[in-house]
Enzyme design. Structure first.
Site, PDB file in Angstrom:
ATOM      1  N   ASP A  81       0.841  -1.199   0.000  1.00  0.00           N
ATOM      2  CA  ASP A  81       0.000   0.000   0.000  1.00  0.00           C
ATOM      3  C   ASP A  81       0.879   1.254   0.000  1.00  0.00           C
ATOM      4  O   ASP A  81       2.063   1.181   0.278  1.00  0.00           O
ATOM      5  CB  ASP A  81      -0.976   0.008   1.186  1.00  0.00           C
ATOM      6  CG  ASP A  81      -0.286  -0.295   2.493  1.00  0.00           C
ATOM      7  OD1 ASP A  81       0.791   0.279   2.738  1.00  0.00           O
ATOM      8  OD2 ASP A  81      -0.815  -1.112   3.277  1.00  0.00           O
ATOM      9  N   ASP A  88       1.365   5.294   1.202  1.00  0.00           N
ATOM     10  CA  ASP A  88       0.994   6.414   2.066  1.00  0.00           C
ATOM     11  C   ASP A  88       1.605   7.686   1.485  1.00  0.00           C
ATOM     12  O   ASP A  88       2.714   7.660   0.943  1.00  0.00           O
ATOM     13  CB  ASP A  88       1.538   6.207   3.485  1.00  0.00           C
ATOM     14  CG  ASP A  88       0.949   4.961   4.132  1.00  0.00           C
ATOM     15  OD1 ASP A  88      -0.241   4.699   3.913  1.00  0.00           O
ATOM     16  OD2 ASP A  88       1.690   4.243   4.832  1.00  0.00           O
ATOM     17  N   ASP A 118       9.010   5.634  13.032  1.00  0.00           N
ATOM     18  CA  ASP A 118       9.680   4.641  13.874  1.00  0.00           C
ATOM     19  C   ASP A 118      11.131   4.356  13.472  1.00  0.00           C
ATOM     20  O   ASP A 118      12.063   4.695  14.189  1.00  0.00           O
ATOM     21  CB  ASP A 118       8.845   3.358  14.002  1.00  0.00           C
ATOM     22  CG  ASP A 118       8.269   2.839  12.692  1.00  0.00           C
ATOM     23  OD1 ASP A 118       8.656   3.363  11.621  1.00  0.00           O
ATOM     24  OD2 ASP A 118       7.443   1.904  12.722  1.00  0.00           O
TER      25      ASP A 118
HETATM   26  P1  ATP Z   1       3.787  -2.109   5.831  1.00  0.00           P
HETATM   27  O1  ATP Z   1       2.644  -1.271   5.307  1.00  0.00           O
HETATM   28  O2  ATP Z   1       4.613  -2.755   4.802  1.00  0.00           O
HETATM   29  O3  ATP Z   1       3.360  -3.015   6.904  1.00  0.00           O
HETATM   30  P2  ATP Z   1       4.727   0.408   6.777  1.00  0.00           P
HETATM   31  O4  ATP Z   1       6.089   0.867   7.218  1.00  0.00           O
HETATM   32  O5  ATP Z   1       4.151   1.105   5.595  1.00  0.00           O
HETATM   33  O6  ATP Z   1       4.819  -1.143   6.560  1.00  0.00           O
HETATM   34  P3  ATP Z   1       2.413   1.308   8.154  1.00  0.00           P
HETATM   35  O7  ATP Z   1       1.800   0.769   9.377  1.00  0.00           O
HETATM   36  O8  ATP Z   1       1.676   1.309   6.882  1.00  0.00           O
HETATM   37  O9  ATP Z   1       3.786   0.538   8.004  1.00  0.00           O
HETATM   38  O10 ATP Z   1       2.864   2.778   8.513  1.00  0.00           O
HETATM   39  C1  ATP Z   1       3.331   3.722   7.544  1.00  0.00           C
HETATM   40  C2  ATP Z   1       4.458   4.549   8.147  1.00  0.00           C
HETATM   41  O11 ATP Z   1       3.974   5.278   9.289  1.00  0.00           O
HETATM   42  C3  ATP Z   1       5.644   3.761   8.669  1.00  0.00           C
HETATM   43  O12 ATP Z   1       6.557   3.450   7.645  1.00  0.00           O
HETATM   44  C4  ATP Z   1       6.224   4.695   9.691  1.00  0.00           C
HETATM   45  O13 ATP Z   1       6.967   5.706   9.087  1.00  0.00           O
HETATM   46  C5  ATP Z   1       4.974   5.333  10.297  1.00  0.00           C
HETATM   47  N1  ATP Z   1       4.484   4.576  11.457  1.00  0.00           N
HETATM   48  C6  ATP Z   1       3.522   3.613  11.468  1.00  0.00           C
HETATM   49  N2  ATP Z   1       3.317   3.144  12.700  1.00  0.00           N
HETATM   50  C7  ATP Z   1       4.156   3.806  13.503  1.00  0.00           C
HETATM   51  C8  ATP Z   1       4.404   3.799  14.896  1.00  0.00           C
HETATM   52  N3  ATP Z   1       3.751   2.961  15.678  1.00  0.00           N
HETATM   53  N4  ATP Z   1       5.342   4.649  15.370  1.00  0.00           N
HETATM   54  C9  ATP Z   1       6.007   5.503  14.555  1.00  0.00           C
HETATM   55  N5  ATP Z   1       5.819   5.572  13.244  1.00  0.00           N
HETATM   56  C10 ATP Z   1       4.908   4.740  12.709  1.00  0.00           C
HETATM   57 MG    MG Z   2       2.198   0.829   4.760  1.00  0.00          MG
END
Ligand code: ATP
Ligand code: MG
Length: 466
Positions: free
Chosen positions: A78, A80, A159
């Site tokens: 996905d 963002d 994070d």
């Molecule tokens: P994936 O979608 O592949 O699981 P992702 O890194 O995109 O991994 P998401 O949960 O979609 O994870 O979150 C998007 C972004 O938002 C992360 O890459 C990070 O930068 C930020 N983020 C998400 N959750 C947290 C958190 N708990 N603390 C800090 N930053 C976060």
């Molecule tokens: Mg994501």
């Protein structure tokens, strides 16, 4: 595959230095020739969103996990987008845009294409915690979060360094505030800022660390890893629904077995799923369960990595099956008849699980259906097989039964029989039912002899994983 891309980046990329970027200063600009992002892997809709925002005079970038995955050469699941436009300003620019969330107010922009609709999540740059000071609980946990900030502040709140890169599709440039690209080359997963403080703010970050390490094959940086050992118990304070979501992501990551091993190494598995306690504790009596679950997870990982769907209900049904089987056998040993014993065991298994992490209702009913179907696979005469095939969840129940055959819990001949039965025409199906009648009594756990004596009572498999 990930390793291949990292090697490629390392070989061709003299432009990114292995230094840690200044956390508060200007970002490192990484041009196209240094990051090798393949524009074909970009979502057209995500690019539409950044273009629309930029044409309206705002800053807009693809951000987070999508940039991490793109830089690794894998297709993000996905996308963002982060922008300096407020949620209201974003919403006005798109026809199908919905404001969601309270703590993190974001905008979902939906695009309808040929396949599934695609949702691009658009969030506004957020301020650092100091500015949102009164929104932090005594424990350090963040309570409310809608204080807008600069892009640099937004980056510092993310994070891991590899999750804090911003990609502008128009200029094909990455803005890297925390040395994410250098960490990527070093195959390091590093928490931004002081890891202990960041885990206290949000303990779920510990599970995210394990998940991303499993997915990328990266090593956790020293402090990022060490703080987990000290703070793991903070996960007890996380609401059960959030924990469930995170565990589901971990299991559906395509790297679930590696992630579960990671949980074990970090000492985080206790209390998340009762089953993980059994299977990760290497005891002699958990060997059978271990085998079943390992096979189920390998199967799930393979499906996800080849782009197939996996149902969460099916996955949890497999994870909890060894526990269920134990309860089922205990019930029949107490003298309960078989089917009530199974249903009673289901209640027990689900109740034990709910003490730690509650499985959502819709998944629970899928699990129950899959489990309840299992004894029915052993009735292979009369109208039973055709009726079973008509059940809406037959396919899931059948796949589950094949998994039991693969671990030797159920006679593989039963699985083969069903595979043949599904493919056969009516005459072939009749012939297959006749063949069951002539099966030797040790041919499977169900025999004509047993069925005649006790039509509704097929015993829990004796050789099952426990
Ligand atoms: P994936 O979608 O592949 O699981 P992702 O890194 O995109 O991994 P998401 O949960 O979609 O994870 O979150 C998007 C972004 O938002 C992360 O890459 C990070 O930068 C930020 N983020 C998400 N959750 C947290 C958190 N708990 N603390 C800090 N930053 C976060
Ligand atoms: Mg994501």
């Amino acid at each position: 595959m990930i390793t291949k891309f990292i090697k490629r980046i390392l070989r061709r990329d003299p432009m990114v230095k292995h230094t840690q970027a200044n956390n508060t200063g200007a970002p490192k600009r990484i041009p196209k020739k240094a990051h090798h992002i393949d524009p074909h892997l970009l979502s057209k809709n995500a690019v539409k969103v950044t273009n629309t925002l930029q044409q309206a005079g705002y800053e807009a970038f693809i951000v987070g996990g999508a940039v991490r995955d793109l830089a690794l050469g894998i297709s993000p699941k996905d996308f963002d987008v982060a922008t300096n436009a407020t949620p209201d300003q974003v919403q006005k620019l798109f026809r199908k845009a919905r404001l969601i969330g309270r703590r993190f107010q974001i905008v979902h922009v939906t695009f309808f294409g040929k396949g599934h609709p695609e949702i691009i999540e658009v969030s506004t740059f957020r301020a650092l915690l100091d500015k949102a000071g009164d929104h932090v609980a005594e424990s350090g946990q963040i309570l409310r979060d809608n204080v807008w900030g600069s892009q640099g502040e937004d980056a510092a709140r993310r994070d891991f360094t590899i999750n804090a890169m911003y990609y502008n599709p128009s200029s094909e440039t990455i803005l890297d505030y925390h040395g994410g690209m250098a960490d990527m080359q070093k195959k390091t997963l590093r928490m931004i800022g002081d890891p202990a403080k960041r885990y206290r703010e949000d303990p779920v970050r510990m599970l995210r660390a394990i998940r991303f390490a499993a997915k990328t094959g990266f090593q956790l940086d020293g402090a990022t890893r060490e703080s987990i050992a000290k703070l793991g118990k903070l996960l007890n304070d996380v609401p059960s629904t959030r924990l469930f979501d995170e565990i589901l992501k971990l299991l559906m990551s395509g790297y679930s077995w590696a992630a579960i091993q990671g949980l074990k190494e970090a000492g985080l598995h206790h209390g998340l799923l009762p089953l993980l306690d059994h299977i990760l504790d290497d005891g002699e009596d958990s060997k059978g369960a271990n085998h079943f679950v390992k096979l189920a997870l390998a199967n799930t990982d393979q499906r996800i990595q080849s782009g197939k769907s996996v149902s969460a209900g099916f996955l949890f049904a497999t994870l909890l099956w060894p526990d269920l089987l134990k309860n089922w056998r205990a019930n029949t040993a107490k003298g309960m008849t078989n089917i009530p014993a199974l249903h009673d065991a289901m209640d027990d298994t689900i109740a034990t699980q709910s003490n730690s992490v509650t499985i959502q209702r819709r998944f629970e009913s899928d699990m129950r259906e899959i489990w309840a179907m299992q004894p029915r696979f052993e009735r292979r005469v009369g109208r039973y097989p055709s009726r079973l095939i008509e059940s809406p969840r037959f396919r899931a129940g059948y796949d589950f039964m094949l998994l039991r055959c693969a671990t030797g819990e159920l006679n593989p001949a039963v699985g083969q029989w069903w595979t043949d039965f599904i493919a056969a025409d009516p005459a072939g199906q009749d012939a297959l039912m006749i063949s069951v009648k002539s099966e030797p009594s040790n041919g499977s756990n169900t025999t004509k002899r047993r069925r005649r004596r006790k039509p509704k009572s097929i015993m829990p498999p004796e050789s099952a994983a426990s």
